[in-house]
Design a protein around this motif. Structure first.
Motif, PDB file in Angstrom:
ATOM      1  N   ARG A 226      -3.350 -37.154  42.104  1.00 29.13           N
ATOM      2  CA  ARG A 226      -4.426 -38.384  41.754  1.00 29.13           C
ATOM      3  C   ARG A 226      -5.644 -38.219  42.275  1.00 29.13           C
ATOM      4  NH1 ARG A 226      -1.242 -43.621  42.506  1.00 29.13           N
ATOM      5  NH2 ARG A 226      -0.092 -42.814  40.738  1.00 29.13           N
ATOM      6  N   LEU A 227      -6.794 -37.987  41.560  1.00 26.68           N
ATOM      7  CA  LEU A 227      -7.962 -37.896  42.270  1.00 26.68           C
ATOM      8  C   LEU A 227      -9.029 -38.902  41.772  1.00 26.68           C
ATOM      9  CD1 LEU A 227      -8.203 -34.038  40.877  1.00 26.68           C
ATOM     10  CD2 LEU A 227      -7.642 -34.893  43.106  1.00 26.68           C
ATOM     11  N   PHE A 228     -10.096 -38.936  42.363  1.00 23.16           N
ATOM     12  CA  PHE A 228     -11.186 -40.102  41.969  1.00 23.16           C
ATOM     13  C   PHE A 228     -11.540 -40.106  40.600  1.00 23.16           C
ATOM     14  CE2 PHE A 228     -13.861 -36.809  43.152  1.00 23.16           C
ATOM     15  CZ  PHE A 228     -14.812 -36.585  42.198  1.00 23.16           C
ATOM     16  N   TRP A 229     -11.682 -38.974  39.724  1.00 23.28           N
ATOM     17  CA  TRP A 229     -11.853 -38.888  38.537  1.00 23.28           C
ATOM     18  C   TRP A 229     -10.889 -38.859  37.526  1.00 23.28           C
ATOM     19  CZ3 TRP A 229      -9.743 -34.443  37.034  1.00 23.28           C
ATOM     20  CH2 TRP A 229      -9.880 -33.313  37.899  1.00 23.28           C
ATOM     21  N   GLY A 230      -9.472 -38.997  37.877  1.00 22.62           N
ATOM     22  CA  GLY A 230      -8.289 -38.958  37.036  1.00 22.62           C
ATOM     23  C   GLY A 230      -7.105 -38.563  37.472  1.00 22.62           C
ATOM     24  N   THR A 231      -6.116 -38.620  37.048  1.00 19.60           N
ATOM     25  CA  THR A 231      -4.465 -38.030  37.254  1.00 19.60           C
ATOM     26  C   THR A 231      -4.323 -36.859  36.760  1.00 19.60           C
ATOM     27  OG1 THR A 231      -4.041 -40.324  38.139  1.00 19.60           O
ATOM     28  CG2 THR A 231      -2.578 -38.419  37.811  1.00 19.60           C
ATOM     29  N   ILE A 232      -3.833 -35.624  37.221  1.00 18.63           N
ATOM     30  CA  ILE A 232      -3.417 -34.561  36.655  1.00 18.63           C
ATOM     31  C   ILE A 232      -1.991 -34.352  36.927  1.00 18.63           C
ATOM     32  CG2 ILE A 232      -3.492 -32.095  36.529  1.00 18.63           C
ATOM     33  CD1 ILE A 232      -6.359 -31.969  37.257  1.00 18.63           C
ATOM     34  N   THR A 233      -1.133 -34.202  35.719  1.00 19.36           N
ATOM     35  CA  THR A 233       0.226 -34.040  36.112  1.00 19.36           C
ATOM     36  C   THR A 233       0.892 -32.870  35.268  1.00 19.36           C
ATOM     37  OG1 THR A 233       0.558 -36.422  35.971  1.00 19.36           O
ATOM     38  CG2 THR A 233       2.589 -35.181  35.545  1.00 19.36           C
ATOM     39  N   ALA A 234       1.393 -32.000  36.092  1.00 18.69           N
ATOM     40  CA  ALA A 234       1.963 -30.792  35.312  1.00 18.69           C
ATOM     41  C   ALA A 234       3.653 -31.047  35.285  1.00 18.69           C
ATOM     42  CB  ALA A 234       1.796 -29.775  36.256  1.00 18.69           C
ATOM     43  N   HIS A 235       4.081 -31.043  33.801  1.00 15.38           N
ATOM     44  CA  HIS A 235       5.326 -31.198  33.620  1.00 15.38           C
ATOM     45  C   HIS A 235       5.984 -29.834  33.224  1.00 15.38           C
ATOM     46  CE1 HIS A 235       4.143 -35.472  32.720  1.00 15.38           C
ATOM     47  NE2 HIS A 235       2.990 -34.961  32.097  1.00 15.38           N
ATOM     48  N   LEU A 236       7.100 -29.578  33.600  1.00 14.23           N
ATOM     49  CA  LEU A 236       7.925 -28.357  33.350  1.00 14.23           C
ATOM     50  C   LEU A 236       8.104 -28.121  31.981  1.00 14.23           C
ATOM     51  CD1 LEU A 236       9.247 -25.865  34.732  1.00 14.23           C
ATOM     52  CD2 LEU A 236      11.386 -26.861  34.597  1.00 14.23           C
ATOM     53  N   GLN A 237       7.625 -27.244  31.414  1.00 10.27           N
ATOM     54  CA  GLN A 237       7.894 -26.816  29.786  1.00 10.27           C
ATOM     55  C   GLN A 237       8.903 -26.011  29.617  1.00 10.27           C
ATOM     56  OE1 GLN A 237       5.225 -28.027  27.688  1.00 10.27           O
ATOM     57  NE2 GLN A 237       6.339 -27.767  25.939  1.00 10.27           N
ATOM     58  N   SER A 238       9.159 -24.895  30.261  1.00  5.68           N
ATOM     59  CA  SER A 238      10.316 -24.190  30.144  1.00  5.68           C
ATOM     60  C   SER A 238      10.408 -23.333  31.525  1.00  5.68           C
ATOM     61  CB  SER A 238      10.006 -23.142  29.217  1.00  5.68           C
ATOM     62  OG  SER A 238       9.140 -22.309  29.321  1.00  5.68           O
ATOM     63  N   TYR A 239      11.693 -22.659  31.693  1.00  9.70           N
ATOM     64  CA  TYR A 239      11.963 -21.904  32.905  1.00  9.70           C
ATOM     65  C   TYR A 239      13.094 -21.030  32.523  1.00  9.70           C
ATOM     66  CZ  TYR A 239      16.008 -25.062  33.721  1.00  9.70           C
ATOM     67  OH  TYR A 239      17.286 -25.609  33.549  1.00  9.70           O
ATOM     68  N   ASP A 240      12.963 -19.849  32.842  1.00  7.27           N
ATOM     69  CA  ASP A 240      14.066 -18.885  32.773  1.00  7.27           C
ATOM     70  C   ASP A 240      13.849 -17.530  34.149  1.00  7.27           C
ATOM     71  OD1 ASP A 240      11.816 -16.727  32.247  1.00  7.27           O
ATOM     72  OD2 ASP A 240      11.828 -17.602  30.283  1.00  7.27           O
ATOM     73  N   ALA A 241      14.923 -16.882  34.011  1.00 12.42           N
ATOM     74  CA  ALA A 241      15.116 -15.897  35.103  1.00 12.42           C
ATOM     75  C   ALA A 241      14.472 -14.548  34.500  1.00 12.42           C
ATOM     76  CB  ALA A 241      16.355 -15.691  35.255  1.00 12.42           C
TER      77      ALA A 241
END
Length: 242
Positions: A226-241
């Motif tokens: 959460r920054l002064f110019w807005g909020t950035i969120t990274a959501h897990l899209q996929s995961y694998d081995a």
């Protein structure tokens, strides 16, 4: 006025990963990155264990309208010893708008020194710096995954030393709460952790939270700044081995 001297006693000792904690031999985590209501980019983390070293490569790329306004193509490389937690080095290549920068940070624990070479690829200039470090530190990329090895008890905190901008800063990981988080990769029971620091990159990025799975893996499934110019969120899209 005399410059402030950073005393070794102010810096915590980096605790090694507990015996029995296992890092993935190979894993790829892909995140969608949102800025406010827009999809701003993608982030990819690839982990690969090579002997006692956990290698990490990461990339961040802007997408859609954000690319037209401010193109970003960043890549990072780091690693740490899975027995001690000590970082083996950190490199980055930043292509952000008109900015083109690359840097390599290396650690000589026997000499108690860190050395950084930074190159401005637009101006064709290079700068080298050397500074002291304690016996063992982590870096800003490895720290995300090193922290996964530590006990996460709601209401408690743990600390570790982070090499940041040619200083060693203390990062405090506040274990705040358990939450159910829904991501494109699925619904996870998580532990919300907030990293804080008195200075450096952690402080300069505003308020940060990481949601780790509430299991033995402690896999990061969501990250938010959460920054002064807005909020950035990274959501897990996929995961694998792979």
């Amino acid at each position: 006025m005399q410059p402030q001297v950073q005393r070794p006693s102010q810096i915590p000792v980096l605790q090694p990963p507990p015996q029995g904690f296992t890092y993935p031999e190979r894993q790829t985590l892909i995140y969608s990155v949102d800025w406010r209501v827009f999809t701003a980019g993608t982030a990819v983390f690839h982990l690969e264990r090579q002997g006692d070293v956990q290698k990490i490569t990461a990339s961040g790329d802007s997408v859609g309208a954000v690319t037209m306004l401010f193109p970003v193509v960043d890549s990072f490389q780091a690693g740490f010893n899975t027995k001690t937690g000590c970082s083996t080095g950190f490199s980055k290549q930043l292509l952000e708008g008109r900015r083109r920068v690359s840097s390599d940070l290396t650690f000589d624990y026997a000499a108690g020194k860190q050395h950084q070479v930074e190159r401005n690829l637009v101006k064709g200039t290079q700068k080298e710096q050397t500074a002291s470090i304690p016996a063992c530190v982590t870096d800003s990329l490895s720290a995300i995954f090193y922290a996964a090895s530590q006990p996460m008890i709601v209401g408690q905190s743990f600390k570790f030393p982070l090499a940041d901008s040619m200083r060693t800063v203390t990062v405090t990981m506040k274990v705040e709460a358990r939450e159910e988080i829904k991501t494109p990769a699925g619904t996870f029971q998580t532990i919300r952790v907030q990293p804080t620091a008195d200075e450096g990159v952690v402080k300069n990025r505003g308020n940060i939270w990481i949601w780790y799975t509430d299991d033995a893996r402690h896999m990061p499934v969501q990250m938010r700044a959460r920054l002064f110019w807005g909020t950035i969120t990274a959501h897990l899209q996929s995961y694998d081995a792979k």
